[in-house]
Design a protein around this motif. Structure first.
Motif, PDB file in Angstrom:
ATOM      1  N   ARG A 137       0.839  -1.213   0.000  1.00 47.49           N
ATOM      2  CA  ARG A 137       0.000   0.000   0.000  1.00 47.49           C
ATOM      3  C   ARG A 137       0.867   1.254   0.000  1.00 47.49           C
ATOM      4  O   ARG A 137       0.567   2.219  -0.687  1.00 47.49           O
ATOM      5  CB  ARG A 137      -0.915   0.026   1.221  1.00 47.49           C
ATOM      6  N   GLU A 138       1.936   1.236   0.774  1.00 49.34           N
ATOM      7  CA  GLU A 138       2.794   2.415   0.877  1.00 49.34           C
ATOM      8  C   GLU A 138       3.570   2.665  -0.408  1.00 49.34           C
ATOM      9  O   GLU A 138       3.934   3.796  -0.694  1.00 49.34           O
ATOM     10  CB  GLU A 138       3.757   2.261   2.049  1.00 49.34           C
ATOM     11  N   GLN A 139       3.848   1.608  -1.166  1.00 50.29           N
ATOM     12  CA  GLN A 139       4.605   1.776  -2.398  1.00 50.29           C
ATOM     13  C   GLN A 139       3.755   2.370  -3.518  1.00 50.29           C
ATOM     14  O   GLN A 139       4.286   2.932  -4.465  1.00 50.29           O
ATOM     15  CB  GLN A 139       5.197   0.440  -2.851  1.00 50.29           C
ATOM     16  N   LYS A 140       2.441   2.239  -3.399  1.00 48.47           N
ATOM     17  CA  LYS A 140       1.559   2.826  -4.407  1.00 48.47           C
ATOM     18  C   LYS A 140       1.454   4.324  -4.158  1.00 48.47           C
ATOM     19  O   LYS A 140       1.410   4.766  -3.023  1.00 48.47           O
ATOM     20  CB  LYS A 140       0.166   2.206  -4.344  1.00 48.47           C
ATOM     21  N   HIS A 141       1.398   5.071  -5.225  1.00 48.12           N
ATOM     22  CA  HIS A 141       1.232   6.513  -5.120  1.00 48.12           C
ATOM     23  C   HIS A 141      -0.244   6.834  -5.265  1.00 48.12           C
ATOM     24  O   HIS A 141      -0.885   6.425  -6.229  1.00 48.12           O
ATOM     25  CB  HIS A 141       2.045   7.232  -6.201  1.00 48.12           C
TER      26      HIS A 141
ATOM     27  N   GLY B   5     -17.955  11.681  -1.725  1.00 50.16           N
ATOM     28  CA  GLY B   5     -17.343  11.436  -0.425  1.00 50.16           C
ATOM     29  C   GLY B   5     -15.828  11.444  -0.520  1.00 50.16           C
ATOM     30  O   GLY B   5     -15.252  11.860  -1.524  1.00 50.16           O
ATOM     31  N   ILE B   6     -15.180  10.961   0.518  1.00 50.16           N
ATOM     32  CA  ILE B   6     -13.717  10.910   0.526  1.00 50.16           C
ATOM     33  C   ILE B   6     -13.272   9.668  -0.229  1.00 50.16           C
ATOM     34  O   ILE B   6     -13.753   8.566   0.015  1.00 50.16           O
ATOM     35  CB  ILE B   6     -13.186  10.919   1.970  1.00 50.16           C
ATOM     36  N   VAL B   7     -12.334   9.863  -1.162  1.00 50.46           N
ATOM     37  CA  VAL B   7     -11.912   8.806  -2.076  1.00 50.46           C
ATOM     38  C   VAL B   7     -10.392   8.748  -2.120  1.00 50.46           C
ATOM     39  O   VAL B   7      -9.722   9.777  -2.118  1.00 50.46           O
ATOM     40  CB  VAL B   7     -12.438   9.101  -3.502  1.00 50.46           C
ATOM     41  N   ARG B   8      -9.847   7.522  -2.161  1.00 53.71           N
ATOM     42  CA  ARG B   8      -8.417   7.336  -2.417  1.00 53.71           C
ATOM     43  C   ARG B   8      -8.258   7.103  -3.912  1.00 53.71           C
ATOM     44  O   ARG B   8      -8.841   6.182  -4.481  1.00 53.71           O
ATOM     45  CB  ARG B   8      -7.843   6.152  -1.654  1.00 53.71           C
ATOM     46  N   LEU B   9      -7.477   7.938  -4.554  1.00 54.09           N
ATOM     47  CA  LEU B   9      -7.264   7.870  -5.998  1.00 54.09           C
ATOM     48  C   LEU B   9      -5.844   7.373  -6.260  1.00 54.09           C
ATOM     49  O   LEU B   9      -4.873   8.040  -5.915  1.00 54.09           O
ATOM     50  CB  LEU B   9      -7.466   9.254  -6.621  1.00 54.09           C
TER      51      LEU B   9
ATOM     52  N   LEU C 108      -5.260   7.288 -12.924  1.00 55.15           N
ATOM     53  CA  LEU C 108      -5.588   8.615 -13.429  1.00 55.15           C
ATOM     54  C   LEU C 108      -5.155   8.773 -14.883  1.00 55.15           C
ATOM     55  O   LEU C 108      -4.000   8.536 -15.228  1.00 55.15           O
ATOM     56  CB  LEU C 108      -4.903   9.684 -12.567  1.00 55.15           C
ATOM     57  N   VAL C 109      -6.109   9.157 -15.740  1.00 50.99           N
ATOM     58  CA  VAL C 109      -5.796   9.414 -17.145  1.00 50.99           C
ATOM     59  C   VAL C 109      -5.461  10.899 -17.306  1.00 50.99           C
ATOM     60  O   VAL C 109      -4.413  11.252 -17.848  1.00 50.99           O
ATOM     61  CB  VAL C 109      -6.967   9.014 -18.065  1.00 50.99           C
TER      62      VAL C 109
END
Length: 170
Positions: free
Chosen positions: A127-131, A140-144, A149-150
């Motif tokens: 999880r930490e290695q993903k940006h 609502g609150i979202v983790r992107l 992302l395009v």
């Protein structure tokens, strides 16, 4: 590939951890780079040289500098490494919170406990290695995840994120 360090003054315990890691890697289909150290001084010399580990399995009770003191010093160089204490004494369990230990496990560690600890620590490292970004959107609150992302666009005071799965966040 995650980098793991074992630090224990008992050769037999280090070999046992290495065997458990090999079994875990085969079972989970993952590769790990691991290094074993006989003393905290050896481990600290590597950390001070700039060697970075994702997970450190560290004995507390060792001759000379103990594992708890080593963990405090490691935190000066690396605040992200997952430190898992493996020890025969519950005496330092409360103190382990002060060095932000990932877990405190009493020896001897059973196979299922080792696998559970490694599953948890490896998932956290991944999880930490993903940006990613955490945003407040209309839904609502979202983790992107940035890989999803395009493009993003700004229209007036509205920021719109277009994702590769067709979702648009506003």
């Amino acid at each position: 590939m995650l980098k793991i360090a074992f630090c224990d003054d008992e050769n037999q315990e280090t070999r046992r951890l290495e065997a458990l890691l090999e079994e875990y890697a085969a079972d989970r289909g993952q590769d790990f780079a691991h290094t074993s150290y006989q003393s905290p001084v050896e481990l600290m010399a590597e950390v001070e040289k700039g060697t970075r580990f994702d997970i450190i399995l560290l004995d507390v009770l060792m001759p000379g500098e103990n594992g708890m003191a080593a963990a405090r010093e490691i935190r000066e160089y690396d605040s992200n490494v997952k430190i898992i204490f493996l020890t025969s004494s519950s005496e330092f369990a409360v103190e382990s919170y002060a060095v932000d230990a990932w877990y405190y496990q009493l020896k001897p560690i059973r196979r299922e406990d080792f696998f559970r600890l490694m599953d948890s620590a490896c998932a956290a490292c991944t999880r930490e290695q993903k940006h990613s970004l955490i945003l407040r959107s209309k839904s609502g609150i979202v983790r992107l995840e940035l890989e999803e992302l395009v493009y993003c666009e700004v229209m007036g005071r509205t920021l719109t994120f277009h994702l590769n799965n067709g979702v648009v966040l506003e």
